[in-house]
Design a protein around this motif. Structure first.
Motif, short mmCIF file in Angstrom:
data_model
loop_
_atom_site.label_atom_id
_atom_site.label_comp_id
_atom_site.label_asym_id
_atom_site.label_seq_id
_atom_site.Cartn_x
_atom_site.Cartn_y
_atom_site.Cartn_z
N ALA A 77 -3.45 0.28 -0.33
CA ALA A 77 -2.45 0.67 -1.32
C ALA A 77 -1.05 0.38 -0.78
O ALA A 77 -0.68 0.83 0.31
CB ALA A 77 -2.60 2.15 -1.65
N LYS A 78 -0.28 -0.37 -1.54
CA LYS A 78 1.01 -0.84 -1.05
C LYS A 78 2.04 0.28 -0.88
O LYS A 78 2.98 0.11 -0.10
CB LYS A 78 1.56 -1.91 -2.00
N LEU A 79 1.88 1.40 -1.59
CA LEU A 79 2.88 2.45 -1.41
C LEU A 79 2.82 3.03 0.00
O LEU A 79 3.77 3.68 0.45
CB LEU A 79 2.70 3.56 -2.45
N PHE A 80 1.70 2.79 0.74
CA PHE A 80 1.57 3.30 2.10
C PHE A 80 1.72 2.21 3.17
O PHE A 80 1.49 2.47 4.34
CB PHE A 80 0.18 3.94 2.29
N ASP A 81 2.09 0.99 2.79
CA ASP A 81 1.94 -0.14 3.71
C ASP A 81 3.05 -0.27 4.75
O ASP A 81 2.90 -1.06 5.70
CB ASP A 81 1.76 -1.45 2.95
N THR A 82 4.15 0.47 4.60
CA THR A 82 5.27 0.31 5.54
C THR A 82 5.89 1.67 5.84
O THR A 82 6.23 2.41 4.91
CB THR A 82 6.35 -0.62 4.95
N VAL A 83 6.05 1.97 7.11
CA VAL A 83 6.73 3.21 7.49
C VAL A 83 8.18 3.14 7.01
O VAL A 83 8.86 2.13 7.21
CB VAL A 83 6.66 3.43 9.01
N GLY A 84 8.63 4.17 6.35
CA GLY A 84 9.97 4.21 5.78
C GLY A 84 10.03 3.83 4.31
O GLY A 84 11.08 4.00 3.66
N LYS A 85 8.95 3.33 3.77
CA LYS A 85 8.92 2.91 2.37
C LYS A 85 9.06 4.11 1.45
O LYS A 85 8.43 5.15 1.66
CB LYS A 85 7.62 2.16 2.06
#
Length: 480
Positions: A77-85
Protein backbone atom coordinates in the motif's frame (compact mmCIF):
# COMPACT_ATOMS: atom_id res chain seq x y z
CA UNK A 1 -80.64 51.13 0.17
CA UNK A 2 -76.99 50.10 0.93
CA UNK A 3 -74.91 52.34 3.15
CA UNK A 4 -71.31 52.88 2.15
CA UNK A 5 -68.99 51.83 4.97
CA UNK A 6 -66.00 54.07 5.74
CA UNK A 7 -62.82 52.31 6.93
CA UNK A 8 -61.22 53.97 9.93
CA UNK A 9 -58.08 53.62 12.03
CA UNK A 10 -58.19 52.21 15.55
CA UNK A 11 -58.62 55.77 16.81
CA UNK A 12 -61.68 56.24 14.63
CA UNK A 13 -60.13 58.53 12.00
CA UNK A 14 -60.92 57.76 8.32
CA UNK A 15 -58.18 55.87 6.41
CA UNK A 16 -56.34 57.69 3.66
CA UNK A 17 -56.51 56.19 0.17
CA UNK A 18 -52.93 54.96 0.57
CA UNK A 19 -53.71 53.31 3.91
CA UNK A 20 -56.84 51.80 2.42
CA UNK A 21 -54.92 50.17 -0.47
CA UNK A 22 -52.32 48.78 1.94
CA UNK A 23 -55.02 47.16 4.11
CA UNK A 24 -56.70 45.56 1.11
CA UNK A 25 -53.33 44.26 -0.10
CA UNK A 26 -52.49 42.74 3.27
CA UNK A 27 -55.73 40.79 3.21
CA UNK A 28 -55.03 39.29 -0.21
CA UNK A 29 -54.01 35.64 -0.69
CA UNK A 30 -50.62 34.06 -1.34
CA UNK A 31 -50.65 32.55 -4.82
CA UNK A 32 -49.09 29.31 -6.03
CA UNK A 33 -47.30 31.45 -8.59
CA UNK A 34 -45.02 32.61 -5.73
CA UNK A 35 -42.39 30.12 -6.81
CA UNK A 36 -39.77 31.47 -4.41
CA UNK A 37 -42.00 30.60 -1.45
CA UNK A 38 -42.79 27.17 -2.85
CA UNK A 39 -39.16 26.36 -3.58
CA UNK A 40 -38.13 27.39 -0.07
CA UNK A 41 -40.80 25.29 1.63
CA UNK A 42 -40.26 22.30 -0.66
CA UNK A 43 -36.55 22.38 0.02
CA UNK A 44 -37.08 22.54 3.78
CA UNK A 45 -39.29 19.45 3.59
CA UNK A 46 -36.33 17.63 2.09
CA UNK A 47 -33.49 18.98 4.21
CA UNK A 48 -33.13 15.77 6.18
CA UNK A 49 -31.89 12.38 5.04
CA UNK A 50 -32.50 9.15 6.96
CA UNK A 51 -30.24 8.92 9.97
CA UNK A 52 -27.89 5.97 10.28
CA UNK A 53 -29.60 2.89 11.72
CA UNK A 54 -26.49 2.41 13.87
CA UNK A 55 -23.96 5.07 14.91
CA UNK A 56 -26.44 7.89 14.21
CA UNK A 57 -24.91 10.40 16.66
CA UNK A 58 -21.42 11.34 15.57
CA UNK A 59 -18.60 13.90 15.67
CA UNK A 60 -15.67 14.28 13.32
CA UNK A 61 -12.88 16.37 11.88
CA UNK A 62 -10.25 16.52 9.14
CA UNK A 63 -6.70 15.46 9.77
CA UNK A 64 -3.44 14.02 8.53
CA UNK A 65 -1.78 10.62 8.83
CA UNK A 66 2.03 10.59 8.82
CA UNK A 67 4.15 7.46 8.38
CA UNK A 68 6.85 7.15 11.06
CA UNK A 69 8.06 3.57 10.54
CA UNK A 70 8.68 1.40 7.46
CA UNK A 71 6.27 -1.55 7.07
CA UNK A 72 6.79 -2.09 3.33
CA UNK A 73 7.83 -5.72 3.94
CA UNK A 74 4.23 -6.42 4.97
CA UNK A 75 2.23 -4.32 2.50
CA UNK A 76 2.57 -2.69 -0.91
CA UNK A 77 0.00 0.00 0.00
CA UNK A 78 1.53 3.26 -1.15
CA UNK A 79 0.26 5.32 1.78
CA UNK A 80 2.79 3.39 3.93
CA UNK A 81 5.69 3.27 1.45
CA UNK A 82 7.80 6.20 2.71
CA UNK A 83 8.66 7.39 6.20
CA UNK A 84 7.38 10.95 6.54
CA UNK A 85 4.64 10.52 3.94
CA UNK A 86 1.39 12.33 4.74
CA UNK A 87 -2.15 11.36 3.77
CA UNK A 88 -5.30 13.43 4.27
CA UNK A 89 -7.98 11.90 6.50
CA UNK A 90 -11.60 12.59 7.44
CA UNK A 91 -12.69 11.07 10.76
CA UNK A 92 -16.03 10.31 12.39
CA UNK A 93 -16.59 9.05 15.94
CA UNK A 94 -20.00 7.99 17.21
CA UNK A 95 -22.11 6.17 19.74
CA UNK A 96 -23.73 2.92 18.62
CA UNK A 97 -27.27 2.86 20.00
CA UNK A 98 -28.36 6.48 20.32
CA UNK A 99 -30.36 8.46 17.79
CA UNK A 100 -29.21 11.78 16.34
CA UNK A 101 -30.48 13.62 19.40
CA UNK A 102 -29.03 11.24 21.99
CA UNK A 103 -26.59 12.38 24.64
CA UNK A 104 -22.90 12.02 23.83
CA UNK A 105 -21.83 10.78 27.29
CA UNK A 106 -23.86 7.56 27.39
CA UNK A 107 -22.43 4.19 28.37
CA UNK A 108 -21.97 2.71 24.93
CA UNK A 109 -19.39 1.48 22.47
CA UNK A 110 -17.97 4.26 20.29
CA UNK A 111 -17.45 4.04 16.56
CA UNK A 112 -14.00 5.04 15.26
CA UNK A 113 -14.02 5.60 11.48
CA UNK A 114 -11.29 6.98 9.26
CA UNK A 115 -11.22 7.66 5.52
CA UNK A 116 -7.70 7.93 4.06
CA UNK A 117 -7.52 9.82 0.75
CA UNK A 118 -4.59 7.86 -0.68
CA UNK A 119 -3.01 8.22 -4.11
CA UNK A 120 -4.51 4.81 -5.00
CA UNK A 121 -8.03 5.62 -3.89
CA UNK A 122 -9.85 5.75 -0.57
CA UNK A 123 -9.11 3.35 2.27
CA UNK A 124 -11.79 3.24 4.97
CA UNK A 125 -10.98 1.83 8.39
CA UNK A 126 -14.34 1.46 10.10
CA UNK A 127 -13.92 0.24 13.65
CA UNK A 128 -14.72 0.93 17.29
CA UNK A 129 -13.01 2.06 20.47
CA UNK A 130 -12.85 -1.59 21.56
CA UNK A 131 -10.77 -4.42 20.05
CA UNK A 132 -13.69 -6.89 20.12
CA UNK A 133 -17.47 -6.87 19.58
CA UNK A 134 -20.60 -8.54 20.99
CA UNK A 135 -20.99 -11.11 18.20
CA UNK A 136 -18.83 -13.24 15.92
CA UNK A 137 -21.45 -13.83 13.23
CA UNK A 138 -23.00 -11.09 11.07
CA UNK A 139 -26.30 -12.98 11.04
CA UNK A 140 -26.86 -11.89 14.66
CA UNK A 141 -26.20 -8.20 14.08
CA UNK A 142 -29.76 -7.00 13.28
CA UNK A 143 -31.11 -8.79 16.35
CA UNK A 144 -28.40 -7.37 18.61
CA UNK A 145 -29.04 -3.82 17.40
CA UNK A 146 -32.78 -4.18 18.02
CA UNK A 147 -32.02 -4.91 21.68
CA UNK A 148 -30.15 -1.59 21.87
CA UNK A 149 -32.92 0.45 20.29
CA UNK A 150 -36.37 1.40 21.59
CA UNK A 151 -38.93 -1.19 22.63
CA UNK A 152 -41.84 -1.31 20.14
CA UNK A 153 -44.47 -0.92 22.87
CA UNK A 154 -42.88 1.43 25.40
CA UNK A 155 -40.70 3.36 22.89
CA UNK A 156 -37.99 3.34 25.56
CA UNK A 157 -34.67 1.55 25.87
CA UNK A 158 -35.08 -1.93 27.33
CA UNK A 159 -32.53 -3.31 29.79
CA UNK A 160 -34.48 -6.56 29.69
CA UNK A 161 -33.96 -6.91 25.94
CA UNK A 162 -30.23 -6.20 26.24
CA UNK A 163 -29.54 -8.70 28.99
CA UNK A 164 -31.91 -11.26 27.51
CA UNK A 165 -29.85 -11.24 24.31
CA UNK A 166 -26.45 -11.15 26.05
CA UNK A 167 -27.38 -13.94 28.45
CA UNK A 168 -28.22 -16.20 25.52
CA UNK A 169 -25.19 -15.20 23.45
CA UNK A 170 -22.19 -15.94 25.69
CA UNK A 171 -19.75 -14.74 23.01
CA UNK A 172 -20.85 -11.20 24.02
CA UNK A 173 -19.23 -11.49 27.48
CA UNK A 174 -15.85 -10.07 26.44
CA UNK A 175 -17.40 -6.90 25.01
CA UNK A 176 -19.95 -6.63 27.84
CA UNK A 177 -17.08 -6.70 30.34
CA UNK A 178 -15.35 -3.84 28.54
CA UNK A 179 -18.58 -1.86 28.17
CA UNK A 180 -19.47 -2.14 31.87
CA UNK A 181 -15.95 -1.36 33.03
CA UNK A 182 -14.32 2.06 33.46
CA UNK A 183 -13.77 2.05 29.69
CA UNK A 184 -17.51 2.25 28.98
CA UNK A 185 -17.79 6.07 29.01
CA UNK A 186 -14.70 7.85 27.60
CA UNK A 187 -14.65 11.53 28.52
CA UNK A 188 -14.20 12.60 24.89
CA UNK A 189 -13.20 11.23 21.48
CA UNK A 190 -9.64 12.33 22.24
CA UNK A 191 -9.44 10.10 25.32
CA UNK A 192 -10.23 6.79 23.68
CA UNK A 193 -8.35 4.35 21.48
CA UNK A 194 -9.50 3.19 18.07
CA UNK A 195 -9.35 -0.32 16.67
CA UNK A 196 -10.03 -1.93 13.32
CA UNK A 197 -11.37 -4.71 15.59
CA UNK A 198 -11.60 -7.20 12.70
CA UNK A 199 -8.69 -9.15 11.33
CA UNK A 200 -7.67 -7.68 7.97
CA UNK A 201 -4.84 -8.65 5.69
CA UNK A 202 -1.76 -7.05 4.19
CA UNK A 203 -0.07 -8.29 1.02
CA UNK A 204 3.29 -7.18 -0.28
CA UNK A 205 4.97 -6.84 -3.67
CA UNK A 206 6.12 -10.45 -3.48
CA UNK A 207 2.55 -11.71 -3.16
CA UNK A 208 2.93 -12.68 0.51
CA UNK A 209 -0.13 -12.27 2.73
CA UNK A 210 -0.13 -11.37 6.43
CA UNK A 211 -3.05 -11.12 8.81
CA UNK A 212 -3.18 -7.77 10.58
CA UNK A 213 -5.01 -5.92 13.35
CA UNK A 214 -5.03 -2.10 13.63
CA UNK A 215 -4.65 -0.21 16.91
CA UNK A 216 -4.87 3.59 17.23
CA UNK A 217 -3.47 4.48 20.67
CA UNK A 218 -4.51 7.93 21.85
CA UNK A 219 -1.77 10.31 23.03
CA UNK A 220 -4.08 12.37 25.26
CA UNK A 221 -4.42 9.73 27.98
CA UNK A 222 -7.34 7.49 28.94
CA UNK A 223 -10.00 9.40 30.84
CA UNK A 224 -13.42 8.02 31.66
CA UNK A 225 -16.63 9.10 33.39
CA UNK A 226 -18.38 7.22 36.16
CA UNK A 227 -22.14 6.76 35.82
CA UNK A 228 -22.72 9.64 38.24
CA UNK A 229 -20.33 11.99 36.43
CA UNK A 230 -21.90 11.18 33.08
CA UNK A 231 -25.43 11.79 34.41
CA UNK A 232 -24.40 15.16 35.81
CA UNK A 233 -22.79 16.13 32.51
CA UNK A 234 -25.81 15.03 30.48
CA UNK A 235 -27.93 17.25 32.72
CA UNK A 236 -25.84 20.21 31.55
CA UNK A 237 -25.21 19.35 27.91
CA UNK A 238 -26.00 16.53 25.51
CA UNK A 239 -23.25 17.65 23.13
CA UNK A 240 -20.17 17.14 25.32
CA UNK A 241 -18.16 15.17 22.74
CA UNK A 242 -18.90 17.65 19.97
CA UNK A 243 -17.97 20.52 22.25
CA UNK A 244 -14.74 18.85 23.36
CA UNK A 245 -13.52 17.79 19.91
CA UNK A 246 -14.55 20.99 18.13
CA UNK A 247 -13.18 23.19 20.93
CA UNK A 248 -9.83 21.42 21.13
CA UNK A 249 -9.20 21.77 17.41
CA UNK A 250 -10.39 25.39 17.29
CA UNK A 251 -7.97 26.18 20.13
CA UNK A 252 -5.05 24.51 18.36
CA UNK A 253 -4.90 21.50 20.71
CA UNK A 254 -4.82 18.93 17.93
CA UNK A 255 -5.55 15.41 19.19
CA UNK A 256 -3.20 12.64 18.11
CA UNK A 257 -3.17 8.85 17.93
CA UNK A 258 -0.28 6.46 17.26
CA UNK A 259 -1.11 3.72 14.76
CA UNK A 260 0.29 0.33 15.70
CA UNK A 261 -0.35 -3.03 14.10
CA UNK A 262 -0.20 -6.68 15.04
CA UNK A 263 1.03 -8.88 12.23
CA UNK A 264 0.49 -12.63 11.95
CA UNK A 265 2.11 -14.72 9.19
CA UNK A 266 -0.58 -16.26 7.01
CA UNK A 267 0.23 -19.84 8.03
CA UNK A 268 -0.07 -19.08 11.75
CA UNK A 269 -3.85 -18.88 11.46
CA UNK A 270 -3.89 -22.69 11.40
CA UNK A 271 -1.61 -23.00 14.43
CA UNK A 272 -2.90 -20.64 17.14
CA UNK A 273 -5.26 -22.17 19.79
CA UNK A 274 -8.02 -19.66 18.98
CA UNK A 275 -9.73 -18.50 15.82
CA UNK A 276 -7.79 -15.39 14.75
CA UNK A 277 -10.80 -14.27 12.67
CA UNK A 278 -13.24 -14.34 15.62
CA UNK A 279 -14.36 -10.76 16.35
CA UNK A 280 -14.88 -11.58 20.05
CA UNK A 281 -11.20 -12.48 20.51
CA UNK A 282 -7.97 -10.51 20.79
CA UNK A 283 -4.50 -11.65 19.78
CA UNK A 284 -2.11 -11.88 22.78
CA UNK A 285 0.45 -9.10 22.52
CA UNK A 286 3.13 -11.46 23.83
CA UNK A 287 2.68 -13.58 20.70
CA UNK A 288 2.08 -10.75 18.23
CA UNK A 289 3.58 -7.54 19.62
CA UNK A 290 2.52 -4.08 18.52
CA UNK A 291 4.52 -2.58 15.66
CA UNK A 292 4.48 1.21 15.31
CA UNK A 293 3.45 2.59 11.92
CA UNK A 294 2.55 6.27 12.11
CA UNK A 295 0.65 9.13 13.66
CA UNK A 296 -2.87 10.43 13.12
CA UNK A 297 -3.50 14.11 13.90
CA UNK A 298 -6.88 15.84 13.68
CA UNK A 299 -6.26 19.48 12.90
CA UNK A 300 -9.21 21.02 11.06
CA UNK A 301 -12.90 21.28 11.89
CA UNK A 302 -15.51 20.89 9.19
CA UNK A 303 -16.87 24.10 7.68
CA UNK A 304 -20.24 22.41 7.15
CA UNK A 305 -21.10 19.53 9.47
CA UNK A 306 -23.76 18.04 7.20
CA UNK A 307 -21.76 17.93 3.97
CA UNK A 308 -18.47 16.88 5.57
CA UNK A 309 -19.41 14.68 8.55
CA UNK A 310 -23.02 13.57 8.12
CA UNK A 311 -22.53 12.74 4.43
CA UNK A 312 -19.20 11.03 5.05
CA UNK A 313 -19.84 7.40 4.12
CA UNK A 314 -17.43 4.76 5.41
CA UNK A 315 -17.34 1.12 4.33
CA UNK A 316 -14.88 -1.73 4.97
CA UNK A 317 -15.26 -2.52 1.26
CA UNK A 318 -13.10 0.51 0.44
CA UNK A 319 -9.55 -0.84 0.33
CA UNK A 320 -6.44 -0.09 -1.72
CA UNK A 321 -3.82 -2.45 -3.22
CA UNK A 322 -1.85 -3.98 -0.37
CA UNK A 323 -4.77 -4.08 2.09
CA UNK A 324 -7.32 -6.89 1.99
CA UNK A 325 -9.90 -8.79 3.96
CA UNK A 326 -10.05 -12.01 5.99
CA UNK A 327 -12.52 -14.85 6.64
CA UNK A 328 -13.93 -12.90 9.63
CA UNK A 329 -17.66 -13.59 9.25
CA UNK A 330 -18.77 -10.21 10.61
CA UNK A 331 -16.32 -8.38 8.36
CA UNK A 332 -17.66 -10.26 5.36
CA UNK A 333 -21.21 -9.16 6.28
CA UNK A 334 -20.13 -5.55 6.77
CA UNK A 335 -18.45 -5.44 3.36
CA UNK A 336 -21.96 -5.65 1.91
CA UNK A 337 -24.13 -3.96 4.52
CA UNK A 338 -22.24 -0.67 4.94
CA UNK A 339 -22.11 0.27 1.27
CA UNK A 340 -25.73 -0.82 0.87
CA UNK A 341 -26.78 1.35 3.83
CA UNK A 342 -25.17 4.38 2.18
CA UNK A 343 -26.93 3.73 -1.10
CA UNK A 344 -30.23 3.80 0.80
CA UNK A 345 -29.42 6.70 3.12
CA UNK A 346 -27.62 9.05 0.75
CA UNK A 347 -28.20 7.78 -2.76
CA UNK A 348 -26.96 5.58 -5.58
CA UNK A 349 -23.90 7.72 -6.31
CA UNK A 350 -22.96 8.59 -2.70
CA UNK A 351 -19.28 7.97 -3.45
CA UNK A 352 -19.26 10.84 -5.95
CA UNK A 353 -20.09 13.42 -3.26
CA UNK A 354 -17.13 15.73 -2.53
CA UNK A 355 -16.41 14.30 0.94
CA UNK A 356 -16.47 10.70 -0.33
CA UNK A 357 -14.81 11.22 -3.70
CA UNK A 358 -11.19 9.98 -3.91
CA UNK A 359 -8.56 12.60 -4.57
CA UNK A 360 -6.89 10.24 -7.06
CA UNK A 361 -8.21 9.60 -10.56
CA UNK A 362 -11.35 7.45 -10.58
CA UNK A 363 -12.67 5.40 -13.49
CA UNK A 364 -15.67 3.10 -13.31
CA UNK A 365 -18.67 1.83 -15.23
CA UNK A 366 -21.46 2.97 -12.89
CA UNK A 367 -24.38 4.11 -15.01
CA UNK A 368 -27.43 6.36 -14.55
CA UNK A 369 -29.61 6.28 -11.42
CA UNK A 370 -30.60 9.14 -9.14
CA UNK A 371 -28.22 12.09 -8.73
CA UNK A 372 -26.03 11.13 -11.70
CA UNK A 373 -24.19 14.45 -11.61
CA UNK A 374 -20.67 13.43 -12.68
CA UNK A 375 -18.94 12.53 -15.92
CA UNK A 376 -16.87 9.36 -15.76
CA UNK A 377 -14.52 7.70 -18.25
CA UNK A 378 -13.45 11.07 -19.66
CA UNK A 379 -16.74 11.67 -21.43
CA UNK A 380 -16.34 8.71 -23.77
CA UNK A 381 -20.00 7.93 -24.64
CA UNK A 382 -19.10 4.47 -25.98
CA UNK A 383 -17.26 3.34 -22.82
CA UNK A 384 -20.28 2.45 -20.74
CA UNK A 385 -19.70 -1.32 -20.59
CA UNK A 386 -16.69 -3.59 -20.27
CA UNK A 387 -14.77 -4.90 -22.05
CA UNK A 388 -15.12 -2.45 -24.92
CA UNK A 389 -13.20 -1.41 -28.04
CA UNK A 390 -13.40 2.31 -27.36
CA UNK A 391 -10.49 2.97 -25.03
CA UNK A 392 -12.52 2.49 -21.84
CA UNK A 393 -10.66 2.07 -18.52
CA UNK A 394 -9.33 -1.37 -17.64
CA UNK A 395 -8.26 -2.87 -14.33
CA UNK A 396 -4.57 -2.66 -13.49
CA UNK A 397 -3.57 -6.33 -13.24
CA UNK A 398 -0.13 -5.42 -11.92
CA UNK A 399 -1.65 -4.81 -8.48
CA UNK A 400 -3.87 -7.87 -8.42
CA UNK A 401 -4.32 -9.33 -4.94
CA UNK A 402 -2.86 -12.81 -4.39
CA UNK A 403 -5.31 -15.67 -3.76
CA UNK A 404 -6.50 -16.01 -0.18
CA UNK A 405 -5.99 -19.47 1.28
CA UNK A 406 -9.14 -20.52 3.12
CA UNK A 407 -9.93 -23.77 4.92
CA UNK A 408 -12.88 -24.99 6.96
CA UNK A 409 -16.53 -25.79 6.48
CA UNK A 410 -18.95 -23.25 5.04
CA UNK A 411 -21.14 -22.67 8.07
CA UNK A 412 -22.31 -20.08 10.56
CA UNK A 413 -20.86 -19.97 14.04
CA UNK A 414 -24.09 -20.67 15.90
CA UNK A 415 -24.04 -24.28 14.73
CA UNK A 416 -20.90 -24.90 16.80
CA UNK A 417 -20.89 -25.30 20.58
CA UNK A 418 -17.21 -25.90 21.32
CA UNK A 419 -15.90 -22.32 21.25
CA UNK A 420 -14.29 -20.92 24.42
CA UNK A 421 -16.14 -17.71 25.29
CA UNK A 422 -14.81 -17.34 28.83
CA UNK A 423 -11.00 -17.39 28.98
CA UNK A 424 -10.37 -13.97 27.45
CA UNK A 425 -13.13 -12.16 29.44
CA UNK A 426 -11.77 -13.85 32.55
CA UNK A 427 -8.24 -12.70 31.75
CA UNK A 428 -9.50 -9.15 31.28
CA UNK A 429 -11.37 -9.29 34.60
CA UNK A 430 -8.25 -10.51 36.39
CA UNK A 431 -6.31 -7.52 35.03
CA UNK A 432 -8.60 -5.11 36.89
CA UNK A 433 -7.59 -3.85 40.32
CA UNK A 434 -10.02 -3.89 43.25
CA UNK A 435 -11.45 -0.46 42.50
CA UNK A 436 -11.98 -1.27 38.84
CA UNK A 437 -13.71 -4.52 39.76
CA UNK A 438 -16.02 -2.83 42.24
CA UNK A 439 -17.03 -0.23 39.66
CA UNK A 440 -17.62 -3.02 37.14
CA UNK A 441 -19.94 -4.80 39.59
CA UNK A 442 -21.76 -1.56 40.37
CA UNK A 443 -22.21 -0.64 36.71
CA UNK A 444 -23.60 -4.08 35.85
CA UNK A 445 -26.01 -3.99 38.79
CA UNK A 446 -27.27 -0.54 37.75
CA UNK A 447 -27.70 -1.72 34.14
CA UNK A 448 -29.73 -4.73 35.34
CA UNK A 449 -32.29 -2.62 37.18
CA UNK A 450 -35.77 -3.95 36.37
CA UNK A 451 -34.52 -7.01 34.48
CA UNK A 452 -36.45 -10.24 35.28
CA UNK A 453 -34.68 -12.50 37.78
CA UNK A 454 -34.47 -15.49 35.42
CA UNK A 455 -32.53 -13.42 32.87
CA UNK A 456 -30.17 -12.14 35.57
CA UNK A 457 -29.53 -15.70 36.79
CA UNK A 458 -28.76 -16.82 33.25
CA UNK A 459 -26.22 -14.01 32.84
CA UNK A 460 -24.62 -14.70 36.22
CA UNK A 461 -23.66 -18.15 35.00
CA UNK A 462 -21.50 -16.55 32.33
CA UNK A 463 -19.78 -14.31 34.88
CA UNK A 464 -19.08 -17.39 37.04
CA UNK A 465 -17.54 -19.27 34.13
CA UNK A 466 -15.22 -16.35 33.34
CA UNK A 467 -14.11 -16.12 36.97
CA UNK A 468 -15.97 -17.11 40.17
CA UNK A 469 -15.04 -13.76 41.71
CA UNK A 470 -16.73 -12.01 38.77
CA UNK A 471 -20.06 -13.68 39.45
CA UNK A 472 -19.75 -13.26 43.21
CA UNK A 473 -19.04 -9.54 42.91
CA UNK A 474 -22.07 -8.92 40.68
CA UNK A 475 -24.30 -10.92 43.05
CA UNK A 476 -23.14 -8.80 45.97
CA UNK A 477 -23.78 -5.59 44.03
CA UNK A 478 -27.26 -6.88 43.16
CA UNK A 479 -27.96 -7.86 46.77
CA UNK A 480 -28.76 -11.48 45.92
Amino acid sequence: MKTKKTLTTSAGAPLSSNQHSQTVGEKGPVMLQDYKLLEKLAHQNRERIPERVVHAKGWGAHGTFTVTHDISKYTRAKLFDTVGKKTEVISRFSTVAGELGAADAERDVRGFSLKFYTEEGNWDLVGNNTPVFFIRDGYKFPDFIRTQKRHPRTNMRSATAMWDFWSQVPESLHQVTILMSDRGIPQSPMNMNGYGSHTFSFWNKDGERFWVKFHFKNQQGHKHFTNEEAEQLIGKTRESYQEALYGAIENGNFPKWTLKIQVMPEADAEKVPYNPFDLTKVWPHADYPLIEVGELELNRNADNYFSEIELAAYSPSNVVPGIGFSPDKVLQARIFSYADAHRYRIGTHYEALPINRPKSEVNHYHKDGSMRFFDNNEGNPNAYYEPNSFNGPVEDKSVEEPPMKVSGDINRYEFKDNIDDYTQPGNLFRMFDEGQRNRLFSNIAAAMDGVPREIIERQLVHFDKADPAYGAGVRKALGI
